[in-house]
Scaffold this motif. Structure first.
Motif, PDB file in Angstrom:
ATOM      1  N   PRO A 207       0.633  -1.114   0.065  1.00 27.88           N
ATOM      2  CA  PRO A 207      -0.011  -0.018  -0.071  1.00 27.88           C
ATOM      3  C   PRO A 207       0.818   1.176   0.081  1.00 27.88           C
ATOM      4  CG  PRO A 207      -0.236  -1.180   2.091  1.00 27.88           C
ATOM      5  CD  PRO A 207       0.447  -1.978   1.198  1.00 27.88           C
ATOM      6  N   ASP A 208       1.938   1.099   0.494  1.00 29.90           N
ATOM      7  CA  ASP A 208       2.888   2.546   0.744  1.00 29.90           C
ATOM      8  C   ASP A 208       3.300   2.757  -0.997  1.00 29.90           C
ATOM      9  OD1 ASP A 208       5.894   0.610   1.536  1.00 29.90           O
ATOM     10  OD2 ASP A 208       4.130  -0.018   0.434  1.00 29.90           O
ATOM     11  N   GLY A 209       3.455   1.937  -1.484  1.00 30.60           N
ATOM     12  CA  GLY A 209       3.908   2.028  -3.002  1.00 30.60           C
ATOM     13  C   GLY A 209       2.624   2.763  -3.747  1.00 30.60           C
ATOM     14  N   MET A 210       1.446   2.197  -3.749  1.00 25.23           N
ATOM     15  CA  MET A 210       0.163   2.622  -4.087  1.00 25.23           C
ATOM     16  C   MET A 210      -0.057   4.086  -3.908  1.00 25.23           C
ATOM     17  SD  MET A 210      -2.289  -0.335  -4.992  1.00 25.23           S
ATOM     18  CE  MET A 210      -1.909  -1.666  -5.675  1.00 25.23           C
ATOM     19  N   ARG A 211       0.112   4.362  -2.451  1.00 25.74           N
ATOM     20  CA  ARG A 211      -0.158   5.621  -2.043  1.00 25.74           C
ATOM     21  C   ARG A 211       0.282   6.896  -2.705  1.00 25.74           C
ATOM     22  NH1 ARG A 211       1.170   6.813   3.524  1.00 25.74           N
ATOM     23  NH2 ARG A 211       0.513   8.875   2.949  1.00 25.74           N
ATOM     24  N   GLU A 212       1.734   6.225  -3.326  1.00 25.46           N
ATOM     25  CA  GLU A 212       2.529   7.564  -4.244  1.00 25.46           C
ATOM     26  C   GLU A 212       1.751   7.603  -5.500  1.00 25.46           C
ATOM     27  OE1 GLU A 212       6.982   6.107  -2.734  1.00 25.46           O
ATOM     28  OE2 GLU A 212       6.372   6.862  -4.800  1.00 25.46           O
ATOM     29  N   THR A 247      -0.628  -6.984   9.490  1.00 23.93           N
ATOM     30  CA  THR A 247      -2.300  -6.492   9.436  1.00 23.93           C
ATOM     31  C   THR A 247      -2.383  -5.053   9.716  1.00 23.93           C
ATOM     32  OG1 THR A 247      -2.525  -7.363  11.276  1.00 23.93           O
ATOM     33  CG2 THR A 247      -3.107  -8.817   9.442  1.00 23.93           C
ATOM     34  N   GLU A 248      -2.002  -4.701  10.979  1.00 24.86           N
ATOM     35  CA  GLU A 248      -2.149  -3.366  11.457  1.00 24.86           C
ATOM     36  C   GLU A 248      -1.507  -2.330  10.435  1.00 24.86           C
ATOM     37  OE1 GLU A 248      -4.515  -4.865  13.615  1.00 24.86           O
ATOM     38  OE2 GLU A 248      -4.285  -2.845  13.714  1.00 24.86           O
ATOM     39  N   GLU A 249      -0.434  -2.459  10.042  1.00 29.77           N
ATOM     40  CA  GLU A 249       0.373  -1.480   9.081  1.00 29.77           C
ATOM     41  C   GLU A 249      -0.379  -1.531   7.928  1.00 29.77           C
ATOM     42  OE1 GLU A 249       4.468  -1.988   8.017  1.00 29.77           O
ATOM     43  OE2 GLU A 249       4.295  -0.452   6.817  1.00 29.77           O
ATOM     44  N   PHE A 250      -0.539  -2.588   7.300  1.00 31.53           N
ATOM     45  CA  PHE A 250      -1.590  -2.594   5.972  1.00 31.53           C
ATOM     46  C   PHE A 250      -2.847  -1.601   6.238  1.00 31.53           C
ATOM     47  CE2 PHE A 250      -2.455  -4.497   2.044  1.00 31.53           C
ATOM     48  CZ  PHE A 250      -4.097  -4.742   2.057  1.00 31.53           C
ATOM     49  N   ALA A 251      -3.527  -1.938   7.486  1.00 33.36           N
ATOM     50  CA  ALA A 251      -4.858  -1.327   7.516  1.00 33.36           C
ATOM     51  C   ALA A 251      -4.766   0.290   7.624  1.00 33.36           C
ATOM     52  CB  ALA A 251      -5.541  -1.759   8.650  1.00 33.36           C
ATOM     53  N   GLU A 252      -3.657   0.470   8.223  1.00 36.06           N
ATOM     54  CA  GLU A 252      -3.379   2.238   8.515  1.00 36.06           C
ATOM     55  C   GLU A 252      -3.072   2.706   7.081  1.00 36.06           C
ATOM     56  OE1 GLU A 252      -3.805   4.089  10.511  1.00 36.06           O
ATOM     57  OE2 GLU A 252      -2.639   5.701   9.771  1.00 36.06           O
ATOM     58  N   LEU A 265     -11.834  -1.045  -1.728  1.00 37.90           N
ATOM     59  CA  LEU A 265     -10.464  -1.446  -0.932  1.00 37.90           C
ATOM     60  C   LEU A 265     -10.595  -2.900  -0.818  1.00 37.90           C
ATOM     61  CD1 LEU A 265     -10.670   1.115   1.947  1.00 37.90           C
ATOM     62  CD2 LEU A 265      -9.584   1.422  -0.254  1.00 37.90           C
ATOM     63  N   GLY A 266      -9.191  -3.534  -1.097  1.00 37.49           N
ATOM     64  CA  GLY A 266      -9.074  -4.888  -0.908  1.00 37.49           C
ATOM     65  C   GLY A 266      -7.562  -5.414  -0.721  1.00 37.49           C
ATOM     66  N   GLY A 267      -7.266  -6.557  -1.020  1.00 37.25           N
ATOM     67  CA  GLY A 267      -5.853  -7.014  -1.084  1.00 37.25           C
ATOM     68  C   GLY A 267      -5.477  -7.757  -2.114  1.00 37.25           C
ATOM     69  N   CYS A 268      -4.074  -7.863  -2.207  1.00 40.02           N
ATOM     70  CA  CYS A 268      -3.557  -8.889  -3.373  1.00 40.02           C
ATOM     71  C   CYS A 268      -2.519  -9.904  -2.869  1.00 40.02           C
ATOM     72  CB  CYS A 268      -2.961  -7.987  -4.525  1.00 40.02           C
ATOM     73  SG  CYS A 268      -2.873  -9.183  -6.132  1.00 40.02           S
ATOM     74  N   CYS A 269      -1.621 -10.282  -3.336  1.00 37.69           N
ATOM     75  CA  CYS A 269      -0.625 -11.262  -2.938  1.00 37.69           C
ATOM     76  C   CYS A 269      -0.165 -10.973  -1.589  1.00 37.69           C
ATOM     77  CB  CYS A 269       0.595 -11.317  -3.743  1.00 37.69           C
ATOM     78  SG  CYS A 269       0.324 -11.807  -5.668  1.00 37.69           S
ATOM     79  N   GLY A 270      -0.110 -11.969  -0.767  1.00 37.81           N
ATOM     80  CA  GLY A 270       0.417 -11.837   0.652  1.00 37.81           C
ATOM     81  C   GLY A 270      -0.642 -11.475   1.820  1.00 37.81           C
ATOM     82  N   THR A 271      -2.029 -10.960   1.239  1.00 42.15           N
ATOM     83  CA  THR A 271      -2.834 -10.641   2.266  1.00 42.15           C
ATOM     84  C   THR A 271      -3.644 -11.724   2.740  1.00 42.15           C
ATOM     85  OG1 THR A 271      -4.356  -9.987   0.510  1.00 42.15           O
ATOM     86  CG2 THR A 271      -3.105  -8.311   1.426  1.00 42.15           C
ATOM     87  N   THR A 272      -4.283 -11.558   3.824  1.00 41.98           N
ATOM     88  CA  THR A 272      -4.977 -12.763   4.235  1.00 41.98           C
ATOM     89  C   THR A 272      -6.502 -12.187   4.888  1.00 41.98           C
ATOM     90  OG1 THR A 272      -4.005 -12.264   6.544  1.00 41.98           O
ATOM     91  CG2 THR A 272      -2.908 -13.864   5.261  1.00 41.98           C
ATOM     92  N   ALA A 277      -9.840  -8.104   7.562  1.00 40.11           N
ATOM     93  CA  ALA A 277     -10.397  -7.571   8.806  1.00 40.11           C
ATOM     94  C   ALA A 277      -9.979  -6.194   9.261  1.00 40.11           C
ATOM     95  CB  ALA A 277     -10.611  -8.729   9.709  1.00 40.11           C
ATOM     96  N   ALA A 278      -8.779  -6.324   9.268  1.00 39.67           N
ATOM     97  CA  ALA A 278      -8.279  -5.146   9.819  1.00 39.67           C
ATOM     98  C   ALA A 278      -8.321  -4.074   9.081  1.00 39.67           C
ATOM     99  CB  ALA A 278      -6.605  -5.141  10.032  1.00 39.67           C
ATOM    100  N   LEU A 279      -8.558  -3.926   7.680  1.00 35.48           N
ATOM    101  CA  LEU A 279      -8.672  -3.097   6.803  1.00 35.48           C
ATOM    102  C   LEU A 279     -10.055  -2.595   6.933  1.00 35.48           C
ATOM    103  CD1 LEU A 279      -8.979  -1.565   3.982  1.00 35.48           C
ATOM    104  CD2 LEU A 279      -9.017  -3.797   2.854  1.00 35.48           C
ATOM    105  N   VAL A 280     -11.134  -3.387   6.943  1.00 34.49           N
ATOM    106  CA  VAL A 280     -12.691  -2.882   7.033  1.00 34.49           C
ATOM    107  C   VAL A 280     -12.730  -2.218   8.537  1.00 34.49           C
ATOM    108  CG1 VAL A 280     -14.821  -3.804   7.424  1.00 34.49           C
ATOM    109  CG2 VAL A 280     -13.442  -4.985   5.868  1.00 34.49           C
ATOM    110  N   LYS A 281     -12.058  -2.782   9.502  1.00 35.59           N
ATOM    111  CA  LYS A 281     -12.255  -2.026  10.556  1.00 35.59           C
ATOM    112  C   LYS A 281     -11.826  -0.703  10.812  1.00 35.59           C
ATOM    113  CE  LYS A 281     -11.558  -3.028  15.540  1.00 35.59           C
ATOM    114  NZ  LYS A 281      -9.982  -3.354  16.051  1.00 35.59           N
ATOM    115  N   ALA A 282     -10.621  -0.437   9.948  1.00 33.95           N
ATOM    116  CA  ALA A 282     -10.121   0.762   9.976  1.00 33.95           C
ATOM    117  C   ALA A 282     -10.432   1.683   9.292  1.00 33.95           C
ATOM    118  CB  ALA A 282      -8.696   0.641   9.492  1.00 33.95           C
ATOM    119  N   THR A 283     -11.454   1.206   8.283  1.00 38.46           N
ATOM    120  CA  THR A 283     -12.079   2.074   7.297  1.00 38.46           C
ATOM    121  C   THR A 283     -13.552   2.415   7.205  1.00 38.46           C
ATOM    122  OG1 THR A 283     -11.979   0.293   5.621  1.00 38.46           O
ATOM    123  CG2 THR A 283     -10.268   1.932   5.696  1.00 38.46           C
ATOM    124  N   GLU A 284     -14.373   1.257   7.805  1.00 33.31           N
ATOM    125  CA  GLU A 284     -15.721   1.332   7.592  1.00 33.31           C
ATOM    126  C   GLU A 284     -16.372   2.612   8.116  1.00 33.31           C
ATOM    127  OE1 GLU A 284     -17.245  -2.260   9.880  1.00 33.31           O
ATOM    128  OE2 GLU A 284     -16.062  -1.544  11.636  1.00 33.31           O
TER     129      GLU A 284
END
Lengths: 784, 195
Positions: A207-212, A247-252, A265-272, A277-284
């Motif tokens: 996500p850090d790369g995508m943010r750019e 997970t926490e850093e990803f969600a943030e 929002l969602g995830g690709c390789c390496g996400t579980t 779950a962390a992503l949903v919680k951080a953004t819902e």
């Protein structure tokens, strides 16, 4: 009963699921085995994965069909229907859970860089999506594409099979482009033009790369944006692949992206499931902001966009057969190289866009335009203006165009609008609208503006946004009507005031007058001052380029006048160089291309063309040819000499009295299955330098095509080349197919020997490029 | 799905071999020849050299085939090259698609330049492969690299090797119908690790 996907995303944020492959690998999927095979062998594991993502909060689950297509799996339909069934079962118990048909890349590169034809790729995608029709998926996800052309093939293929919503996410590299060069801006232009429903990014990095990259998408896209990053970058640890982001850093990081404008929002390789779950919680609880419509008029090539935004756009006009005998000849002879040279030259002189018009009555414009556009896309990344009065030719070229083209043109005639607008709707494009209709060209500026508005209204009925229309209020000769220029300029002024973009074919204003450039450039400046967005013009014209640059400097478009200064303060060596005291023969021997041209010109003033050929050019080539055969000169020198000789030949041909083609022609091809063409190209250069007419069929050429060319061209010598042992059979086939015709075949290439040549029935064997020339010379020498 | 490491090549580490250049251009020359130097620099600038690599265990089967993880290979020349190694690196290195584009453009505009650039690009691919090899070997002593297509190591295994490394998706390298890889200036190899 859940809302339709398109309706849902207007007001509610949806969550994609996460990785499939990496999770399954942790559950026993062997490395190197694609996840999709588990659909048939371990359906419970796939069901389990879907359920876990749904429990984690994902409301779009992807079917386990990422790599499934008919190129890789003969029973692809079975894989798809099973995968969809499992996904639907998992989604059944939950409200508002959508099933997306997951369509990944084909794993092949599209031609011309690879060997998969665009239409073939399109049909594979069409079949993939058709296999899911009626099975109840809610949308189609085209993901992980790293090539704009393949993306287009996938979208068009999907569209032809289904009317379901399409979401496209591409895989960008660390430099912010797709592997084949497209910027995010170019992808937005292409995909909005194709009418998809959401666009974004997936895979590649965390996500850090995508943010750019996200701000660039947000700035351009009127469609909702999707981000499905990896859980960071992969590393191999003890033979296993691990991902760096927890997970926490990803969600943030995802929360920050949501705040910056990412919608889905969602995830690709390496996400579980834990990441999701962390992503949903951080953004819902974050507000969901649907993107505003961006009022950007733009076109694109496979790599980048050209905006019509106040900085004038120069459209090079030179690829247009009218009044250009050399171009006409090139088109008739299928000499695409000449056309490509003209394209590149215009770009070098500063054109931002290149107009491509190949309308000659005796040609099949549809196939010629299609072929020429394909070739031009290979050599330049400048966007093109597809120019034809035949909607069929426009459609064919728009279809294979790699990007969002400029389309010339539509006008106020009902029949034309109803023929062209559907093409723009289907393939995307920004279209030039000429202000004429069934009654002709209106006399006043106001009437032309009225036609423009009618065209824009009609376009809206087809779902085409006004920002994709550029109006050309038509330039008429001022020598015929003293107010012609005034009316056009007034129309430009009115259209600009209404926020409508404009374009003009400037050269027409001076028709019938002497020193046309002076009038053209003055008219051009006037129009630019009134807000002209683009002009179809001659980039070789110094006066026009001066008008353009001075306008930019004066109106602050060229900040600090930097462009202007750099173009005008060069100490340019005088163009008319002193012709060195060397002979043409010497210049050719030394491979001095530019000198050859100058010396040939000067020589032709005092010497008959035929004497220049026999006295200078041929002796020079023979000499270097002998040195090459003796091992005293090498291929680079041979080629440079050949090119210098070709240049001299061109000059001589211009001066020669018109006579029928001397009939010494050769058809060249690299046979089917072989894509090496360097050798063949060298032979072509050598043969042309000796004055033969060469018809180059290219590479990977089927026996049937060679036969067709022999009959079409009435040519009696064919040269076949093959570099790979596996393609010698194709050569044999070609030779056999040609047996009935009155034609001789010579063969050459690294794998061939005189014995092989005899074995496949060829008439001649050429060991190298000089050998091919000797064969051709003696063949025609014996015949004449 | 990722199952390997993907890295960019540090362009500063690239050194083109004079032997490779000479072989491909058909005459004795050096990367220090001014004209060739220009070509090399221009190609390095245009290219986006990257590689994918992973490490596999090798087993030698009863049938005489070698199990390399991505395929079971029957090849006497590969067996000879591996010399009983029980592990190997799998490597795919590419100059990228921009290099192909440059060559395609040159082939339309100047055959002389196209020929020279093509030859230099091949030598450059080998040089880039050397850099990648050095990075992944990290001090281990290894066998010389061996590619599908060498000896009797069938070129048909090219596709399997690329898939195993996730090369089509993550490196942009794939196999054409003809068996050649695309982008053209790409090298794939098995590098046995000395036990």
């Amino acid at each position: 009963m859940k809302k339709k996907f398109i309706e849902q995303i207007k007001t509610k944020r949806l969550y994609f699921d996460g990785a499939t492959g990496s999770v399954l690998q942790s559950r026993g999927l062997p490395v190197g085995t694609p996840p999709e095979v588990w659909t048939l062998t371990h359906p419970d594991e796939i069901y389990r994965l879907h359920s876990e993502y749904i429990r984690a909060g994902a409301n779009i689950i992807k079917t386990n069909t990422f790599g499934v297509n008919r190129l890789k799996y003969p029973n692809y339909r079975e894989y798809i229907s099973e995968a969809v069934a499992i996904a639907k079962r998992a989604a059944a118990d939950v409200d508002d859970c959508y099933v997306a048909l997951d369509v990944g890349p084909l794993g092949r590169l599209l031609s011309p860089l690879g060997d998969l034809d665009f239409e073939d790729a399109l049909s594979v995608f069409r079949d993939t999506v058709a296999a899911a029709e009626g099975l109840g998926v809610d949308l189609i996800l085209i993901e992980t594409m790293n090539d704009s052309y393949e993306t287009k093939a996938a979208v068009l293929g999907a569209r032809e099979a289904s009317s379901l919503p399409i979401v496209v996410t591409n895989a960008y590299d660390t430099k912010g482009r797709l592997m084949t060069g497209a910027t995010p801006e170019a992808m937005v232009a292409l995909l909005e033009g194709l009418g998809v429903d959401a666009i974004g990014m997936n895979c590649s990095f965390g996500p850090d790369g995508m943010r750019e990259l996200l701000p660039r998408l947000v700035a351009r896209s009127s469609l909702p944006i999707v981000v499905n990053p990896n859980a960071g970058l992969p590393r191999i640890e003890d033979g296993r692949t691990v991902y760096s982001i927890g997970t926490e850093e990803f969600a943030e990081q995802m929360r920050l992206m949501a705040e910056q404008g990412a919608c889905l929002l969602g995830g690709c390789c390496g996400t579980t499931p834990a990441h999701i779950a962390a992503l949903v919680k951080a953004t819902e609880n974050l507000p969901y902001v649907y993107p505003q419509r961006k009022n950007i008029t733009t076109i694109s090539s496979f790599a980048h966009t050209v905006d019509f935004d106040g900085s004038p756009v120069l459209i090079g006009e030179r690829i247009n057969p009218t009044g250009k005998p050399k171009l006409k000849a090139a088109l008739r002879e299928d000499n695409v190289d000449y056309i490509l040279g003209e394209v590149l030259s215009q770009v070098e002189h500063g054109a931002h866009v290149i107009d491509v018009n190949v309308g000659l009555p005796e040609l099949d414009e549809v196939s010629v335009l299609r072929r020429v556009v394909k070739e031009i896309q290979t050599v330049t990344d400048v966007p093109l203006q597809l120019d034809s009065s035949s909607p069929e030719a426009l459609g064919a070229s728009m279809r294979i165009y790699n990007g969002k083209p400029l389309v010339n043109s539509v006008n106020g005639k009902s029949e034309i609008m109803h023929a062209v607008f559907p093409l723009v709707k289907k393939y995307g494009g920004t279209v030039i609208a000429l202000t004429l209709d069934e009654k002709g060209i209106p006399d006043t500026a106001d009437e032309r503006v009225a036609i423009a508005e009618r065209i824009i209204t009609c376009a809206a009925e087809y779902g085409i946004d006004g920002k994709d229309i550029i109006v050309d209020p038509l330039t008429l000769p001022v020598s015929a009507d003293k107010d012609a220029a005034i009316k056009t300029l007034r129309a430009v002024e009115l259209l600009t005031q209404k926020g409508i973009k404009t374009s003009l074919g400037v050269s027409n204003v001076s028709f019938g007058l002497p020193t046309r450039d002076k009038i053209n450039s003055s008219f051009f400046s006037a129009a630019l001052t009134l807000g002209l967005s683009a002009a179809i013009m001659n980039p070789y014209s110094e006066a026009m380029m001066d008008a353009y640059r001075t306008h930019n400097a004066i109106f602050g478009i060229d900040a600090g006048c930097a462009e202007y200064i750099s173009k005008n303060s060069d100490t340019v060596a005088p163009v008319s160089q002193k012709v060195q005291n060397i002979t043409l023969k010497y210049a050719i021997r030394r491979g001095l291309k530019d000198s050859s041209a100058l010396i040939a010109d000067s020589l032709l003033e005092t010497t008959a063309p035929i004497d220049v050929i026999n006295g200078e050019i041929i002796p020079a080539l023979d000499e270097i040819g002998r040195e090459f055969e003796a091992g005293r000169a090498y291929l680079p020198e041979l080629l440079s000499s050949a090119e210098a000789a070709s240049v001299a030949f061109e000059r001589v041909k211009d001066k020669m009295p018109r006579r029928a083609a001397d009939g010494r022609s050769v058809i060249l091809a690299t046979v089917k299955g072989d894509i090496h063409d360097i050798g063949k190209n060298i032979v072509k250069v050598m043969l042309e330098s000796y004055g033969f007419t060469v018809y180059d069929l290219g590479r990977d050429v089927s026996p049937e095509r060679v036969l067709e060319a022999v009959r079409e061209r009435g040519c009696s010598l064919v040269g076949l080349s093959a570099l790979m042992t596996t393609t010698v059979p194709a050569m044999k086939e070609t030779v056999e197919l040609l047996r009935g015709e009155r034609v001789a075949v010579m063969v050459g290439g690294a794998v061939l020997t005189p014995e092989y040549a005899k074995m496949i029935g060829a008439d001649f064997y050429a060991a190298d490029a000089m050998g091919a020339v000797r064969v051709a010379e003696s063949y025609y020498g014996g015949k004449s | 799905m990722i199952s390997a490491e993907y890295r960019d090549i540090d362009k500063r580490k690239i050194v083109v071999s004079d032997n490779e250049l000479s072989a491909r251009l058909g005459r004795r020359c050096s990367h220090t020849d001014p004209e060739l130097y220009r070509v090399i620099e221009s190609l390095i600038q245009t290219a986006e050299p990257r590689y994918a690599a992973t490490r596999v265990k090798i087993s030698y089967l009863e049938s005489g085939e070698i199990d390399l993880g991505f395929a079971r290979v029957g090849s006497a020349s590969l067996a000879k090259n591996l010399c009983g190694a029980t592990e190997a690196f799998l490597l795919v290195v590419t100059l990228g698609v921009e290099a192909d584009r440059l060559l395609a453009r040159l082939s339309k505009t100047s055959r002389a330049e196209a020929f020279i650039f093509d030859a230099v690009a091949s030598a450059l691919a080998e040089a880039v492969c050397d850099v990648a090899e050095a990075e992944i070997k990290g001090g281990l002593v290894c066998r010389p690299r061996f590619s599908p297509g060498y000896g009797d190591f069938s070129i048909d295994h090219q596709g399997e090797l690329l898939s195993y490394l996730g090369a089509p998706a993550h490196l942009g390298v794939c196999v054409c119908d003809s068996g050649l890889m695309s982008p053209m200036k790409t090298i794939s190899a098995v590098i046995g690790i000395k036990g």
